[in-house]
Design an enzyme around this catalytic site. Structure first.
Site, short mmCIF file in Angstrom:
data_model
loop_
_atom_site.label_atom_id
_atom_site.label_comp_id
_atom_site.label_asym_id
_atom_site.label_seq_id
_atom_site.Cartn_x
_atom_site.Cartn_y
_atom_site.Cartn_z
CG HIS A 1 2.45 -6.20 8.11
ND1 HIS A 1 1.85 -5.44 7.72
CD2 HIS A 1 2.22 -5.73 9.11
CE1 HIS A 1 1.34 -4.43 8.30
NE2 HIS A 1 1.15 -4.58 9.31
C1 BDR Z 1 6.92 -4.32 9.26
O1 BDR Z 1 7.34 -3.97 10.07
C2 BDR Z 1 7.01 -4.71 11.49
O2 BDR Z 1 7.13 -3.52 12.41
C3 BDR Z 1 6.48 -5.80 11.35
O3 BDR Z 1 7.64 -7.16 11.96
C4 BDR Z 1 6.79 -5.85 9.61
O4 BDR Z 1 7.60 -6.42 9.26
C5 BDR Z 1 5.63 -3.96 8.75
O5 BDR Z 1 5.60 -2.59 8.18
#
Ligand code: BDR
Ligand code: CA
Length: 320
Positions: free
Chosen positions: A247
């Site tokens: 992500h």
């Molecule tokens: C986001 O949630 C966090 O756990 C990850 O680092 C990312 O920023 C994804 O939903």
């Protein structure tokens, strides 16, 4: 080269770690600071993790500031099951040589942005938006001063990853996200619709592992951890193109190469009242409603292009 001034606000976090490796290795940025927030793990750990990653990348020239310990109104959440108890997967924690910079992340954001020309500093936010919301409360003039705010957060077509409706970063501090989105800042959101298109396939991880630098090994180890954990927690379709979503590098990749993403102008609001749909991002594309606010939503991502940027950035050694 005219470098883009950038502040990274994050909660490392295995995918935050990959994003930091990308940013640390990309010569196109003037990295002003990394600011840490409580999110995936508490802020003591996210700030330490940011310093660990900075040391591995040889970027002690970039100050790390610790920020908000808890969301504006909610209890701290945590996503240790996806990131490991210490936040960086299989990477054993160590006490970094260099400490955090003096001062709070919120003040650092305000001071760094206000000291530079209007709209010249970009912000990449890849954790709960608490630090930025607090900065905007303290200095509302920041909204007109900031350059693009590139956010990893939000869920629409793909549904949520922490609840049926919501993505973790927005769900963890929905009030902060709502305040930032209403502030007038130019916000570009990389939600799950886009980030689920950027997956660490076996082939892509293996390519990073073959590079041989500390940055590449660190980025690859984060993806290997996610590969194992996602298999355990969410299951694993037996498709070669499957892999854990990566992500947080998306907003950084967009700042480096906007053509890698398709964006649509919109108006985004966040659900803060309902418990059922807490943190849902209501993305309005209809022009009559969307026209007034400076929001954009990423609808598509070029995953090979994002991974090419990561490979190039982690292939370099030392300071850029
Ligand atoms: C986001 O949630 C966090 O756990 C990850 O680092 C990312 O920023 C994804 O939903
Ligand atoms: Ca994150």
């Amino acid at each position: 080269m005219n470098r883009q001034s950038l502040i990274i606000d994050c909660d490392p976090g295995v995918d935050d770690a990959v994003a930091l490796m990308l940013a640390f290795g990309a010569g196109e940025f003037e990295l002003l600071a990394v600011t840490a927030v409580g999110g995936n793990v508490p802020v003591e750990k996210t700030a330490r993790n940011a310093r660990m990653l900075r040391q591995i990348a040889g970027r002690e020239d970039v100050p790390v500031f610790a920020g908000a310990e808890r969301p504006l109104r909610r209890e701290p959440a945590g996503a240790g099951e996806f990131h490991g108890a210490e936040g960086l997967g299989d990477l054993a924690p160590f006490e970094p040589d260099a400490p955090c910079a003096d001062g709070h992340a919120v003040d650092a954001i305000i001071d760094l942005v206000m000291a530079r020309p209007e709209r010249s500093v970009a912000l990449a936010v890849m954790g709960p938006m608490t630090n930025l919301a607090l900065a905007l409360r303290e200095a509302p003039e920041l909204a007109a001063r900031l350059g693009p705010v590139a956010v990893m957060g939000g869920a629409r077509s793909e549904g949520g990853n922490i609840t049926a409706s919501a993505e973790f970063n927005i769900w963890a501090d929905p009030e902060a996200a709502a305040e930032v989105l209403a502030s007038g800042c130019e916000v570009v959101l990389f939600g799950l619709d886009a980030t689920h298109q950027v997956r660490a396939t076996e082939e892509r991880i293996a390519l990073l592992e073959a590079i041989g630098t500390a940055k590449a090994a660190t980025a690859a180890s984060m993806m290997r951890f996610s590969q194992r954990i996602e298999r355990e927690i969410v299951g694993w379709p037996s498709l070669p193109e499957w892999g854990p979503p990566v992500h947080d590098p998306c907003p950084v990749a967009w700042l480096l190469k906007p053509a890698l993403f398709e964006l649509a102008p919109c108006h985004v609001r966040v659900e803060t009242e309902s418990e059922l749909t807490r943190g849902h991002t209501a993305v309005e594309f209809r022009e009559a409603v969307a026209g007034s606010l400076p929001h954009r939503w990423a609808t598509a991502a070029d995953a090979d292009g994002v991974f090419a940027l990561i490979a190039a950035a982690v292939g370099t050694t030392g300071t850029n």
